[in-house]
Design a protein around this motif. Structure first.
Motif, PDB file in Angstrom:
ATOM      1  N   ILE A  55       0.869  -1.180   0.000  1.00  0.00           N
ATOM      2  CA  ILE A  55       0.000   0.000   0.000  1.00  0.00           C
ATOM      3  C   ILE A  55       0.905   1.228   0.000  1.00  0.00           C
ATOM      4  CG2 ILE A  55      -1.873   1.207   1.154  1.00  0.00           C
ATOM      5  CD1 ILE A  55      -2.673  -1.411   2.436  1.00  0.00           C
ATOM      6  N   ALA A  56       0.802   2.004  -1.058  1.00  0.00           N
ATOM      7  CA  ALA A  56       1.667   3.173  -1.225  1.00  0.00           C
ATOM      8  C   ALA A  56       0.841   4.419  -0.926  1.00  0.00           C
ATOM      9  CB  ALA A  56       2.189   3.198  -2.654  1.00  0.00           C
ATOM     10  N   ASP A  57       0.991   4.932   0.305  1.00  0.00           N
ATOM     11  CA  ASP A  57       0.203   6.094   0.720  1.00  0.00           C
ATOM     12  C   ASP A  57       1.019   7.361   0.463  1.00  0.00           C
ATOM     13  OD1 ASP A  57      -1.517   7.880   1.902  1.00  0.00           O
ATOM     14  OD2 ASP A  57      -1.220   7.166   3.949  1.00  0.00           O
ATOM     15  N   GLU A  58       0.752   8.019  -0.650  1.00  0.00           N
ATOM     16  CA  GLU A  58       1.522   9.215  -1.061  1.00  0.00           C
ATOM     17  C   GLU A  58       3.025   8.906  -1.020  1.00  0.00           C
ATOM     18  OE1 GLU A  58       0.033  11.751  -2.293  1.00  0.00           O
ATOM     19  OE2 GLU A  58      -1.975  11.819  -1.433  1.00  0.00           O
ATOM     20  N   MET A  59       3.378   7.720  -1.485  1.00  0.00           N
ATOM     21  CA  MET A  59       4.734   7.183  -1.326  1.00  0.00           C
ATOM     22  C   MET A  59       5.824   8.025  -2.002  1.00  0.00           C
ATOM     23  SD  MET A  59       5.848   3.285  -2.210  1.00  0.00           S
ATOM     24  CE  MET A  59       6.115   3.383  -3.976  1.00  0.00           C
ATOM     25  N   THR A  60       5.463   8.652  -3.134  1.00  0.00           N
ATOM     26  CA  THR A  60       6.500   9.412  -3.850  1.00  0.00           C
ATOM     27  C   THR A  60       6.150  10.903  -3.949  1.00  0.00           C
ATOM     28  OG1 THR A  60       5.448   8.796  -5.955  1.00  0.00           O
ATOM     29  CG2 THR A  60       7.314   7.462  -5.243  1.00  0.00           C
ATOM     30  N   THR A  61       5.183  11.325  -3.132  1.00  0.00           N
ATOM     31  CA  THR A  61       4.697  12.714  -3.230  1.00  0.00           C
ATOM     32  C   THR A  61       5.800  13.746  -3.016  1.00  0.00           C
ATOM     33  OG1 THR A  61       2.523  11.994  -2.536  1.00  0.00           O
ATOM     34  CG2 THR A  61       2.983  14.326  -2.271  1.00  0.00           C
ATOM     35  N   MET A  62       6.748  13.446  -2.100  1.00  0.00           N
ATOM     36  CA  MET A  62       7.740  14.482  -1.793  1.00  0.00           C
ATOM     37  C   MET A  62       8.975  14.405  -2.694  1.00  0.00           C
ATOM     38  SD  MET A  62       8.944  11.783  -0.432  1.00  0.00           S
ATOM     39  CE  MET A  62      10.269  11.019   0.495  1.00  0.00           C
ATOM     40  N   LEU A  63       8.922  13.546  -3.709  1.00  0.00           N
ATOM     41  CA  LEU A  63      10.112  13.364  -4.546  1.00  0.00           C
ATOM     42  C   LEU A  63       9.991  14.105  -5.876  1.00  0.00           C
ATOM     43  CD1 LEU A  63      10.500   9.538  -3.954  1.00  0.00           C
ATOM     44  CD2 LEU A  63      11.611  11.401  -2.722  1.00  0.00           C
ATOM     45  N   ASP A  64      11.141  14.430  -6.451  1.00  0.00           N
ATOM     46  CA  ASP A  64      11.113  15.097  -7.761  1.00  0.00           C
ATOM     47  C   ASP A  64      10.643  14.099  -8.821  1.00  0.00           C
ATOM     48  OD1 ASP A  64      13.586  13.928  -9.331  1.00  0.00           O
ATOM     49  OD2 ASP A  64      14.210  14.237  -7.262  1.00  0.00           O
ATOM     50  N   ALA A  65      10.260  14.645  -9.975  1.00  0.00           N
ATOM     51  CA  ALA A  65       9.615  13.821 -11.003  1.00  0.00           C
ATOM     52  C   ALA A  65      10.502  12.665 -11.481  1.00  0.00           C
ATOM     53  CB  ALA A  65       9.228  14.704 -12.187  1.00  0.00           C
ATOM     54  N   ILE A  66      11.813  12.907 -11.597  1.00  0.00           N
ATOM     55  CA  ILE A  66      12.698  11.851 -12.113  1.00  0.00           C
ATOM     56  C   ILE A  66      12.815  10.706 -11.107  1.00  0.00           C
ATOM     57  CG2 ILE A  66      15.101  11.328 -12.785  1.00  0.00           C
ATOM     58  CD1 ILE A  66      15.192  14.161 -13.982  1.00  0.00           C
ATOM     59  N   THR A  67      13.028  11.067  -9.847  1.00  0.00           N
ATOM     60  CA  THR A  67      13.131  10.030  -8.804  1.00  0.00           C
ATOM     61  C   THR A  67      11.814   9.265  -8.688  1.00  0.00           C
ATOM     62  OG1 THR A  67      14.607  11.518  -7.612  1.00  0.00           O
ATOM     63  CG2 THR A  67      13.782   9.639  -6.385  1.00  0.00           C
ATOM     64  N   GLN A  68      10.708  10.013  -8.760  1.00  0.00           N
ATOM     65  CA  GLN A  68       9.383   9.388  -8.685  1.00  0.00           C
ATOM     66  C   GLN A  68       9.223   8.344  -9.806  1.00  0.00           C
ATOM     67  OE1 GLN A  68       5.550  11.532  -9.723  1.00  0.00           O
ATOM     68  NE2 GLN A  68       5.509  11.681  -7.499  1.00  0.00           N
ATOM     69  N   ALA A  69       9.595   8.729 -11.014  1.00  0.00           N
ATOM     70  CA  ALA A  69       9.454   7.817 -12.155  1.00  0.00           C
ATOM     71  C   ALA A  69      10.353   6.593 -12.003  1.00  0.00           C
ATOM     72  CB  ALA A  69       9.781   8.556 -13.450  1.00  0.00           C
ATOM     73  N   GLN A  70      11.601   6.820 -11.548  1.00  0.00           N
ATOM     74  CA  GLN A  70      12.548   5.687 -11.363  1.00  0.00           C
ATOM     75  C   GLN A  70      11.999   4.698 -10.343  1.00  0.00           C
ATOM     76  OE1 GLN A  70      16.037   7.594  -9.890  1.00  0.00           O
ATOM     77  NE2 GLN A  70      17.018   7.804 -11.905  1.00  0.00           N
ATOM     78  N   ILE A  71      11.517   5.247  -9.232  1.00  0.00           N
ATOM     79  CA  ILE A  71      11.027   4.377  -8.155  1.00  0.00           C
ATOM     80  C   ILE A  71       9.805   3.586  -8.616  1.00  0.00           C
ATOM     81  CG2 ILE A  71       9.868   4.422  -5.900  1.00  0.00           C
ATOM     82  CD1 ILE A  71      11.952   6.375  -4.956  1.00  0.00           C
ATOM     83  N   TRP A  72       8.864   4.260  -9.284  1.00  0.00           N
ATOM     84  CA  TRP A  72       7.662   3.543  -9.699  1.00  0.00           C
ATOM     85  C   TRP A  72       7.967   2.490 -10.761  1.00  0.00           C
ATOM     86  CZ3 TRP A  72       3.703   2.386  -7.167  1.00  0.00           C
ATOM     87  CH2 TRP A  72       3.168   3.267  -6.226  1.00  0.00           C
TER      88      TRP A  72
END
Ligand SMILES: Nc1ncnc2c1ncn2[C@@H]1O[C@H](COP(=O)(O)OP(=O)(O)OP(=O)(O)O)[C@@H](O)[C@H]1O
Length: 204
Positions: free
Chosen positions: A146-163
């Motif tokens: 369950i990802a509750d706003e898991m990448t909300t505080m990250l920049d777009a590139i990091t968010q994309a890499q993680i997802w």
């Protein structure tokens, strides 16, 4: 295997119920978004689905059985702020070992560098710390994340890499994912299905 909430209601103490009669189900091969207004109680619902809180009424089942109360929990929750989920007195290697033996492939896919394992939490960035929280949540017995706003505080590139890494790992291991986010475009991009909780459930 299915994670299921049936007629789940919740109130903190004697407060008015946060939400009532929430019913939802997610299969292990699904990526499902949950969208609800701010203050609805999404984080609380996530905690109930992951067994951190018990519903006031209704029940949560995993594969038809009640959620386990001891041992490694097959429903793992990752929050928005990794620094709140990590013991500041543990080095990162120890943080990871909380979920058992480390899967080197997962560490690699999440971009976790070996050298980071020797560091203290305050010696890593928020994005680096969150990668550890995700790796810890994706141990071998995990059936749902369950990802509750898991990448909300990250920049777009990091968010994309993680997802990208999380989706690949989930697909390979048949882990179901629930994505809770205010970011409608992220939800649309990631999820096969979206559950919209609204005022009806709140009013019962
Ligand atoms: N331990 C607690 N005791 C009492 N009230 C609480 C507790 N935790 C949360 N609440 C209240 O429950 C309500 C819902 O909180 P929750 O964080 O679950 O909602 P949310 O939908 O995730 O909110 P947001 O979208 O704003 O992040 C809030 O009004 C909050 O103040």
């Amino acid at each position: 295997m299915q994670l299921k909430a049936e007629n789940v209601s919740f109130r903190y103490g004697n407060n008015t119920p946060l939400f009532e009669n929430v019913t939802l189900e997610v299969n292990e091969d699904e990526i499902v978004g949950i969208v609800a207004p701010s203050g609805f109680g999404k984080t609380t619902l996530c905690k109930i689905l992951a067994g951190y809180e018990s519903p006031s009424t209704g029940e949560v089942t995993l594969g038809g059985s009640p959620l386990p109360v001891v041992g490694y929990h097959p429903v793992q929750l990752v929050f928005q702020h990794p620094e709140k989920a990590i013991n500041p007195r543990w080095k990162m290697g120890q943080v990871l070992s909380e979920s058992g033996e480390q899967d080197q492939e997962i560490l690699q896919m999440l971009g976790i560098q070996k050298e980071w394992l020797k560091r203290w939490p305050n010696e890593l960035s928020g994005g680096e710390l969150q990668r550890f929280c995700i790796a810890r949540a994706l141990a071998s017995h995990t059936r749902f994340l369950i990802a509750d706003e898991m990448t909300t505080m990250l920049d777009a590139i990091t968010q994309a890499q993680i997802w990208q890494a999380v989706m690949e790992i989930a697909k390979k291991r048949k882990i179901g994912i629930i994505v809770v986010s205010h970011d409608e475009s992220l939800i649309q991009k990631l999820c096969q299905r979206v559950i919209r909780l609204n005022v009806n459930e709140k009013e019962g």
